[in-house]
Each structure stands twice: as C-alpha cells, then as structure tokens.
Design an enzyme around this catalytic site. Structure first.
Site, PDB file in Angstrom:
ATOM      1  N   PRO A  18      26.130   8.737   8.725  1.00 21.17           N
ATOM      2  CA  PRO A  18      24.595   7.662   8.753  1.00 21.17           C
ATOM      3  C   PRO A  18      23.582   8.755   8.970  1.00 21.17           C
ATOM      4  CG  PRO A  18      26.138   8.017  10.550  1.00 21.17           C
ATOM      5  CD  PRO A  18      26.742   8.951   9.809  1.00 21.17           C
ATOM      6  N   THR A  31      21.735  13.130  10.571  1.00 21.75           N
ATOM      7  CA  THR A  31      23.382  13.485  10.749  1.00 21.75           C
ATOM      8  C   THR A  31      22.837  15.011  10.260  1.00 21.75           C
ATOM      9  OG1 THR A  31      24.874  12.999   8.784  1.00 21.75           O
ATOM     10  CG2 THR A  31      24.991  11.536  11.359  1.00 21.75           C
ATOM     11  N   GLY A  32      22.055  15.282   9.098  1.00 23.23           N
ATOM     12  CA  GLY A  32      22.459  16.628   9.330  1.00 23.23           C
ATOM     13  C   GLY A  32      22.741  16.709   7.704  1.00 23.23           C
ATOM     14  N   LYS A  33      23.122  15.942   7.011  1.00 24.62           N
ATOM     15  CA  LYS A  33      23.686  16.006   5.481  1.00 24.62           C
ATOM     16  C   LYS A  33      22.705  16.960   4.603  1.00 24.62           C
ATOM     17  CE  LYS A  33      24.053  11.831   4.709  1.00 24.62           C
ATOM     18  NZ  LYS A  33      22.744  11.254   6.435  1.00 24.62           N
ATOM     19  N   THR A  34      21.559  16.935   4.665  1.00 20.85           N
ATOM     20  CA  THR A  34      20.317  17.848   3.665  1.00 20.85           C
ATOM     21  C   THR A  34      20.214  19.117   4.364  1.00 20.85           C
ATOM     22  OG1 THR A  34      18.328  16.087   3.139  1.00 20.85           O
ATOM     23  CG2 THR A  34      17.818  18.039   2.479  1.00 20.85           C
ATOM     24  N   GLU A  91      20.225  -8.775  35.819  1.00 18.69           N
ATOM     25  CA  GLU A  91      20.628  -7.391  35.215  1.00 18.69           C
ATOM     26  C   GLU A  91      21.641  -6.815  36.373  1.00 18.69           C
ATOM     27  OE1 GLU A  91      19.823  -5.414  32.955  1.00 18.69           O
ATOM     28  OE2 GLU A  91      18.199  -6.933  32.366  1.00 18.69           O
ATOM     29  N   HIS A 149      24.921  -8.373  34.927  1.00 19.29           N
ATOM     30  CA  HIS A 149      25.752  -7.226  34.337  1.00 19.29           C
ATOM     31  C   HIS A 149      26.370  -5.718  35.460  1.00 19.29           C
ATOM     32  CE1 HIS A 149      23.767  -9.236  30.802  1.00 19.29           C
ATOM     33  NE2 HIS A 149      23.049  -8.692  31.113  1.00 19.29           N
ATOM     34  N   ASP A 164      22.276 -10.303  24.437  1.00 19.21           N
ATOM     35  CA  ASP A 164      23.525 -10.698  24.695  1.00 19.21           C
ATOM     36  C   ASP A 164      24.174 -11.107  24.434  1.00 19.21           C
ATOM     37  OD1 ASP A 164      22.512  -8.599  27.435  1.00 19.21           O
ATOM     38  OD2 ASP A 164      22.724 -10.480  28.567  1.00 19.21           O
TER      39      ASP A 164
END
Length: 639
Positions: A238, A241-244, A461, A464, A535
């Site tokens: 995604p 995420t730190g690929k580079t 709320e 929920h 919802d």
C-alpha cells in the site's frame, strides 16, 4: 519509517566554488557598452532642422544659399555661403550651426513634388541666382557598419540561445535531450546515505532484500557456485509503507550508486521518447555498475498490454514497456545492474514483466504491525520535544492500519497542535487529538445543533457503543463523541483487532455494530434519520463481500465471483446469471436483516443503559471506555 532525504549537488574540483559558466548576458552587455561608447565618440553634426516655410520665405530668398544637396532622395541639405554663416548664428535658434558642411536640413516626402515646388518657388520669387538642386546617394559610414554588425550579432546570439535551450542548457528539459534519462543518481560520496537502521519495521522485507545487498558486496560468493542473483525485485504494498525508502536503504547498505526514477518520467508526448529514455537509463547504469536502478510507480509503464489494438491501447507506453523488457533480459548483458521497482498495483502489471529473469521475486511491504508501528514511532519521535511520560507502545495501539507515512503525519500534527496551544512539549493528548484530526477530519467548533438533532445523534452513537459492547467479536470501543468532525456529525472510535483471517461470526458482529445506530433511532424515536448513510454503505459492502466473494452463503455455496486479476473491470457482463444476481440480493438482504435484528434485540434488552449512555453523551459530548464500564460492567471479549 524513518525518511532521510538524499540530496546531491554538483561541485567543482576545487571544492565548493561552482565552476564558471558561459552566460549570453555578457555578450549583450559588451555590445550595449560598445554602442554607448560609439555614440559619445562619434562627432555631432549640429545641423539645424528647418521647415519648408522657413526655407521658402527666409533662407532661399536671402540669396545666402551656396548650394542645395538632396541626399538619398529624402533629406535636403542647405549649404550657406561661408561669409554669411555669422548672420544666422546671431539668432538663438541657429547659434550652433556648424562652420563647415551643411548648416540646415529638412526632409521631404515625395521627391518629384519637392522638385516641382522648388521650381515654382524660384519662378514666383524671381530668384535668378538660386542654386540648382544636386542629388547624391551616400551611406551612413560607421553607423551602417555597426548596425549590420549588431544585426549579425543578434542573429548569432539568438541562434546560440535557441540551441542551448534545445540542448537543455545543461538541464534535463531541452528538446535535444528529450530522449535522455531523467533519473536522479545518488552517489555514495556526495549524498547522505540511508541504511537499514533508518528503516523501522519491515523486518521480513529487509530479510528479502539483504540477499541483493550481499550479492552487490560479495558477487564472487555466488558466481563461484554458479548461482545468479535475481535481476529484479518488485516491492509491492500500500502507499506510504516505505517501499522507496527500503530501496534507498539497499543502495546505502551496498554502498553503490543508486538511480531513482518514476515510471511516469518515461512517458512523453513525443513518439519513441520513452524507449529512448529506457536505453539511456540502462547505458548510464552499465557505466556505473555495480549499481541499483529504482523505478517508482512502475505500473505507469508496466500495465498489461492490450490484446486488442483498438481498445484501451497505448502504442507509446507499450513501446516503452517492450524496451524495458528487452533491457532487463534481452540479448545484451546487464552485469552488476539490479532493478528494484515499487507499485501498489501489482495485479495490473504485464505478465512478461513478472516472469523469471526479469522481476524474479515480489517482496510484500505490508502495513506495519503493532511492534513495527512502535519502532516507527521511535524513529519519528526523535526529532520532537516530548513529555517524558509518553508511552510509544500506547501510541502504536491507537494507530491500527496506519502506514509509516501516516505515523509520520501523526507526529508532525501532534507537534503542530502542541505549538498551537503554546505548550513546552508534546504530550499524550496532543497525539490523541492528532489521530482524531487525521481519521475524522478537522473539528467543526462553529457547528450548532438544535437540541432535538443533538439528542438524536447522541442516541445514534450510543446505539453503536451499546451493541458493540455486548458483541464479543466486535472491535473494542475507545471513545464515543458527538462533536462534528469533517462530514461526520458524530463518531464511535474503535480499536480494530489485527486479525489475519476473519470468521463469519466476526463479520456478523461488526455489521450488527454498524447497524446499532439505525436500530437505536428506530427503537427510541420510531423513525429513521439520514445520518446512518455511511453505516449502511459499509454494511452493504461487507454483506456483498461475504455472499459474493467469501462464499459465506448456504444457498449459493462455496462460490466466489471475485476477480483478483482486475480483468472484470473491462467486462461488459457480470460473471453470473440474472437468477444468481437475484439470489445474491436476497441473501444479502437476509443477512443484513439478521444483523439488524441482533442489534435491536440488544438495545431492547439494555434499554436503560442505552438511555443513560445517551444522556451522558448529550451532556458531556465525549465519553470513554471507562464510562461504558460504569454503565454496563466489564466487557466480554472474544478469543
């Protein structure tokens, strides 16, 4: 994950002083200075300009004119007899006329008309001794020469300027350099080096890429046994995420040059440019071998090629992809050049790009787990002035599903909030506010509710919170608020369990929790409000996923209509019949009705607690887990 920017600069061999560069402004400055000097050194004629009336009524009838010369058919010069010049110099307007040469001049429009007017004037005035007209053609001497030189210099200067712009002027944007690679190179001597110490988390991904680092450091270790290092590795995960950063760390650990380029940099409006840039990139890489070439967002050029040339095809992109495939595993050799690429859309890449010999392996860079998030927080918190009592483990628990970039944003936002409140250090509450700000949006303090609306939102709320409290597989509740943020009028914050797989019962409990707000509205007010839109949307998507994707329907059986290849986006029809579609809709509706019934029964059973919770929320606007424990008791949790 830590993020150290690599910046490179061009330095001269003598140190930090930049090497001199040719500048066309010097040429134009010299030409301008020459013109100024020439204008001051050139003699001034000081001829006095007169009108036809002055000439016809005063000067010519006086008999003082020695000769009249028509120069270039445009300028009439009047020469006064030498002994009569002093007569005119006594007048203020003629006092500067020269002793030699022409003393007066005027210009004419049509030469023929001037001749006729002159002849008529001589005849009318009876000027028998009037001089005849003399016609001469002459150039302007140095003026013409300098003018011609300036024209030639301007043309040469303009040509040099155009050629420098076309060749890029030393930069990447010139027309002549359009086929050159735009890759940035990070050299080990001139740039800040990123290592695995700067990359928090990503433990499994590090293990995968360490083999690449080991090969670049000790290639003979593998070649002696006849082994070959993978030519390419694809980092998939995604965004954020730190690929580079991981790719830069590989280059830093291996201590080799690192070429960085985005997939979109290959795309240009000119035909053949993309393929040319691929060739130039690999040529530079071979010259610097051993090295690493990193292509970010490779799906910009690596998208699967279309089988139908008339539908969703792009010849230029496909030519660029073909050249990339050839360079990675063609007839040539790329010894010592390793390709790393990153994408979050590996499913749409061309199969030829992923085959063995090109991108041999895919390295999954997933969202960090709780321990990894704690390590990432440790990296980003180093730059902040923190409260000593701050617990990074607590922050990691509050940020499930956050990427490394999200965590960096949380730390920065918390620092901004603390500064806005004039605090001396960043505290725990600042981080909680930052998380709320990022997830829910900006708090709308100027939003004013009517009392009836506020009570309806409070019950929604509270519904929920009540349903999720008594369903053991629902996500644990953190807090409930009716303070509006972003587009939401209220929110219930949960701490999702980080599960690897999810059961039908767990999904059912989550759906019932989502429907708790609508069930509370129906139970208390006997009507439904529009605030449950989000919802219902989430519930419907989960229900369709359970029935059509996960095969969690007894009537439909273990059948999945999910297309992981992404080809269904181009399909004109559904992968199932109309009868099956009707059955899916029925199953989804039945599933949602069951979840709604579960929610409503819980609220009926605990109606007093629901009322108490709604009233507390109405008064305080924000309540936490401890408040629910006071009302409902300890919560039962699932395994």
């Amino acid at each position: 994950m830590g993020n150290n920017n690599m910046t490179g600069g061009n330095k001269s061999p003598l140190g930090n002083a930049p090497s001199p560069r040719f500048n066309m402004m010097w040429v134009w400055g010299i030409i301008a200075a020459g013109l100024v000097i020439w204008s001051f050194m050139s003699p001034s004629t000081a001829q006095s300009e007169i009108t036809w009336r002055d000439f016809s009524e005063k000067i010519l009838p006086s008999g003082n004119v020695e000769k009249i010369v028509v120069v270039n058919q445009r300028v009439v010069e009047i020469y006064v007899k030498h002994d009569k010049i002093a007569i005119y110099q006594k007048e203020d307007k003629y006092k500067n006329i020269p002793e030699s040469g022409a003393q007066f001049y005027f210009t004419v429009g049509a030469l023929e008309k001037f001749q006729n007017d002159y002849d008529r004037l001589v005849e009318e005035k009876g000027l028998i001794n009037a001089p005849d007209l003399t016609f001469v053609e002459k150039d302007n001497g140095w003026s013409d020469i300098i003018f011609n030189v300036l024209i030639i210099a301007a043309m040469i200067g303009f040509w040099i300027f155009i050629m420098r712009r076309m060749s890029g002027g030393g930069g990447p944007g010139g027309v002549m350099n359009v086929g050159k690679s735009k890759a940035r190179i990070f050299d080990k001597e001139n740039d800040t080096k990123v290592t695995f110490k700067d990359v928090a988390g990503l433990g499994e991904a590090k293990v995968e890429v360490m083999e690449v680092v080991d090969f670049l450091k000790n290639p003979q270790k593998y070649s002696e046994l006849g082994g070959k290092i993978p030519k390419g590795a694809l980092l998939v995960g995604p965004p954020g995420t730190g690929k580079t950063l991981l790719a830069k760390a590989v280059a830093g650990e291996a201590n080799v040059p690192f070429f960085s380029m985005s997939g979109s940099d290959f795309v240009e409006m000119f035909v053949g440019v993309g393929a040319s840039r691929v060739r130039d990139l690999f040529k530079q890489a071979k010259d610097k071998a051993p090295c690493i070439v990193f292509i970010d967002e490779i799906d910009a050029i690596g998208r699967a090629r279309s089988k139908n040339n008339g539908w969703s095809s792009n010849d230029e992109r496909e030519n660029t992809l073909n050249q990339l495939l050839t360079e990675m595993d063609g007839f040539g050799t790329n010894a010592g050049v390793i390709i790393l690429a990153a994408t979050n859309r590996a499913d749409i890449l061309d199969k030829a790009l992923l085959r063995a010999g090109r991108f041999d392996r895919q390295i999954q860079v997933d969202l960090p787990e709780i321990k990894e998030r704690e390590a990432i927080f440790g990296v980003h918190l180093q730059k902040l002035k923190l409260d000593p009592a701050l617990d990074t483990a607590f922050l990691a628990k509050q940020t499930p599903g956050f990427s490394g970039a999200d965590i960096a944003n949380v730390c920065n936002e918390a620092a901004l909030i603390a500064a806005r409140n004039n605090k001396a250090q960043v505290e725990k509450q600042d981080f909680l506010d930052a998380i709320d700000r990022i997830i829910g949006g900006l708090e709308r303090k100027n939003k004013v509710y009517k009392e009836a609306e506020k009570r309806a939102i409070a019950y929604h709320e509270a519904g929920h919170a009540t349903v999720s409290w008594f369903l053991k597989y629902a996500h644990p509740l953190i807090k409930v608020t009716i303070i509006p943020r972003g587009k939401a009028l209220g929110a219930a914050w949960y701490l999702p369990d980080e599960r690897q797989i999810t059961t039908r019962e767990q999904l059912t409990h989550e759906m019932a929790s989502l429907l708790g707000g609508r069930a509370a509205e129906d139970l208390v007010f006997g009507q439904m409000f529009s605030g449950a839109l989000n919802d219902l949307e989430r519930t419907s998507k989960m229900a369709y996923a359970m029935i059509a994707y996960y095969g969690m329907s007894e009537k439909l059986g273990n059948v999945s209509y999910f297309d992981s290849s992404g080809q269904a986006e181009m399909a004109f029809s559904k992968p199932y019949s109309e009868n099956t579609a009707i059955e899916i809709d029925r199953e989804v509706k039945a599933l949602i009705d069951d979840c709604y019934a579960i929610a409503k029964n819980i609220l009926k059973e605990h109606r007093q607690g629901l009322d108490n919770l709604a009233n507390m929320l109405f008064e305080r606007e924000v309540i936490f887990t401890e408040d629910l424990e006071e009302i409902f008791g300890k919560r039962e949790t699932g395994e």
